[in-house]
Design an enzyme around this catalytic site. Structure first.
Site, PDB file in Angstrom:
ATOM      1  NE  ARG A  14      -3.917   1.905   2.521  1.00 25.85           N
ATOM      2  CZ  ARG A  14      -5.113   1.845   1.926  1.00 25.85           C
ATOM      3  NH1 ARG A  14      -5.418   0.797   1.207  1.00 25.85           N
ATOM      4  NH2 ARG A  14      -5.986   2.829   2.065  1.00 25.85           N
ATOM      5  CB  THR A 108      34.429 -27.508   3.488  1.00 25.78           C
ATOM      6  OG1 THR A 108      35.346 -27.091   2.476  1.00 25.78           O
ATOM      7  CG2 THR A 108      33.228 -28.131   2.818  1.00 25.78           C
ATOM      8  CB  SER A 109      38.110 -27.491   6.557  1.00 25.13           C
ATOM      9  OG  SER A 109      38.772 -27.599   5.311  1.00 25.13           O
ATOM     10  CG  HIS A 163       2.082  27.216  26.487  1.00 22.87           C
ATOM     11  ND1 HIS A 163       2.796  26.314  27.222  1.00 22.87           N
ATOM     12  CD2 HIS A 163       2.734  28.408  26.594  1.00 22.87           C
ATOM     13  CE1 HIS A 163       3.838  26.934  27.785  1.00 22.87           C
ATOM     14  NE2 HIS A 163       3.820  28.195  27.407  1.00 22.87           N
ATOM     15  CD  GLN A 245      29.230 -16.816  13.697  1.00 22.45           C
ATOM     16  OE1 GLN A 245      28.020 -16.863  13.848  1.00 22.45           O
ATOM     17  NE2 GLN A 245      30.051 -17.776  14.083  1.00 22.45           N
ATOM     18  CB  SER A 293     -16.288  12.573   5.898  1.00 27.66           C
ATOM     19  OG  SER A 293     -17.256  11.903   6.676  1.00 27.66           O
ATOM     20  NE  ARG A 333      25.010 -14.206  15.140  1.00 23.27           N
ATOM     21  CZ  ARG A 333      24.577 -14.186  13.880  1.00 23.27           C
ATOM     22  NH1 ARG A 333      25.050 -15.037  13.019  1.00 23.27           N
ATOM     23  NH2 ARG A 333      23.637 -13.366  13.509  1.00 23.27           N
ATOM     24  CB  SER A 338      18.510 -14.382  12.382  1.00 25.95           C
ATOM     25  OG  SER A 338      18.209 -14.730  11.050  1.00 25.95           O
ATOM     26  NE  ARG A 342      15.952 -14.612   8.254  1.00 28.89           N
ATOM     27  CZ  ARG A 342      16.408 -15.282   7.194  1.00 28.89           C
ATOM     28  NH1 ARG A 342      15.857 -15.066   6.014  1.00 28.89           N
ATOM     29  NH2 ARG A 342      17.391 -16.147   7.320  1.00 28.89           N
TER      30      ARG A 342
END
Length: 492
Positions: A14, A108-109, A163, A245, A293, A333, A338, A342
């Protein structure tokens, strides 16, 4: 099932512009992941990582923009693995088999979990940077609208309020300059967080860069070079000096604080406009067929300003979520950032974008009812002229205390006539009928010139918003955008 049977966020469906929505689409996000993987591969090859081949790089480059089919592959894999990044690594391997080895190398490693957090965090920084770059010129256009309005009405006397009670007159343009200055503060704050935004880069599982040091066989200079190359490719000046991290969530909070502060300004200005609409001295622009209105066809409500207040209220308070998320990050961390990020990062920018669209329309079409402005002022001005009247009487040798008492009595009578009898302010007529004031009867009318009461308002506006003023210097970098962009139109 029809789309009408599925929930859609009103912010996206919207209010927010298509260009802002596009930044945070799934396709843009995942394609940015793929772009980051490409940049990483290119940088590694440039620095001598032998496993990265030209064929692998070309395979990734040909598949940077993710296809619908790849989304389906990743969705199936994520249900199995419960890890969105690794699901998309798998999907990219299916699209670009020749790159499978180097993507696997990154997962991987040697990289450990580095790839996951490098790609998601660096992507968030890219998306927020691009969103800020969309926000800043839109805010500049609102500021330009208000500066032109302030200059146009810099000399028009208007009743001031403290005021929300009648006070010393100002000018219509001077009040707009008050709004203008607050938005300029927001522009400065948002520019500051944009200019200081950096990249996370390739930092390793806990930010120690140990995995990259292993890849480059202990060569620290190459680790630094890797990040220099990545920053250059991504368009950032440098990486944050220290990361865990993730990049510190203080970055998100700094951005949120600047944008939430803008939200507060937007609400404050829109509320002023709503009050002035009620007083029938100013109105926001209305479409020819706009309905105020359903029950009262005569109504012309400030609905766009009300929308600004509604969206701004949420934006103003959103920074609290980012403060809590930052405060709750444990040690190097935790993952409780997370899910909320998001939602909140895109929504924060959708809110800013939606508010700016509404403000652009309102500030570029404000209607001033000059006769009502004058009438409202003149209803109160006789009271404000009383000090000048007293001074004139003193000049004729009359005691100030005596003059003050006579003025006080007549002022109370005039106020009673207005409040209790529904009349107009007739203080001046009462003065002209009272023998005590006879020495200045011929001077009273000249004391009611509204311009005698506005002080330096025109000069202040000219100095601040004029051709050589502060505002124009702030807007210089956005001038081309301002001149080439039409007034935003509300989608709904």
């Amino acid at each position: 099932m029809s789309s009408y049977d599925e929930y859609q966020s009103p912010l996206a469906s919207r209010y927010a512009s298509k260009e802002m929505q596009k930044i945070f689409t799934a396709r843009q996000r995942i394609s940015t992941w793929r772009q980051l993987w490409l940049w990483l591969a290119e940088a590694e090859k440039e620095l001598g990582v032998s496993q990265v081949t030209d064929e692998a790089i070309e395979a990734i480059r040909a598949n940077v923009v993710i296809s619908d089919e790849a989304f389906k592959v990743a969705a199936v894999e994520e249900r199995r693995r419960r890890h969105d990044v690794m699901a998309h690594v798998y999907a990219l391997e299916q699209d670009a088999p020749a790159a499978g080895g180097i993507i696997h190398l990154g997962a991987t490693s040697c990289y450990g979990r580095t790839l996951s957090h490098s790609v998601t965090d660096n992507t968030e920084l890219i998306l927020m940077r691009d969103a800020l770059d969309l926000v800043l010129p839109k805010l500049a256009k609102v500021i330009d609208n208000l500066s032109r309005f302030a200059l146009k009405y810099k000399d028009m006397p208007a009743l001031g309020f403290t005021h929300y009670q009648a006070a010393q007159p100002i000018t219509v343009g001077r009040r707009a300059a008050q709004w203008l200055q607050d938005f300029v503060f927001d522009l400065e704050d948002i520019e500051h967080v944009r200019e200081n935004l950096k990249f996370r880069g390739a930092q390793g599982t806990t930010g120690s860069q140990a995995s990259f040091l292993e890849i480059f066989q202990g060569d620290s200079a190459k680790v630094d070079q890797l990040n220099e190359i990545l920053c250059a490719k991504a368009g950032f000046p440098s990486c944050y000096d220290i990361s865990t991290q993730t990049y510190t969530r203080k970055v998100d909070l700094r951005i949120a604080n600047a944008l939430s502060s803008f939200g507060a300004t937007a609400v404050r200005v829109a509320n002023d406009i709503r009050h002035l609409c009620h007083d029938k001295v100013i109105d926001e622009p209305h479409g020819k067929d706009q309905i105020g209105s359903s029950a009262m066809p005569f109504k012309s409500n400030p609905m766009t300003s009300e929308r600004v207040c509604s969206l701004g209220r949420k934006l103003t308070n959103l920074s609290g979520n980012f403060a809590d998320t930052f405060a709750q990050q444990w040690l190097e961390r935790s993952l409780d950032d997370s899910a909320i990020r998001r939602m909140d990062i895109p929504e924060m920018f959708f809110l800013v974008d939606s508010i700016l669209t509404a403000l652009d329309q309102v500030t570029n079409g404000l209607v001033v009812f000059t006769a009502s402005v004058h009438s409202q002022l003149m209803q109160e001005l006789p009271f404000m002229a009383t000090e000048s009247i007293i001074v004139r009487l003193v000049n004729y040798g009359i005691s100030r205390q005596v003059a003050h008492e006579h003025i006080r009595i007549l002022s109370n009578e005039a106020a009673y006539h207005v409040k209790m009898e529904g009349g107009t302010n007739d203080l001046i007529e009462r003065i002209k009928r009272t023998e005590f004031f006879k020495p200045i009867w011929g001077e009273v009318d000249s004391l009611l010139d509204p311009k005698l009461f506005i002080g330096r308002c025109p000069e202040q506006v000219e100095k601040y918003a004029g051709p050589n003023g502060v505002v124009q210097k702030k807007l210089e970098k956005y001038r081309q955008y301002i001149l080439s962009t039409a007034t935003a139109q509300l989608a709904v």
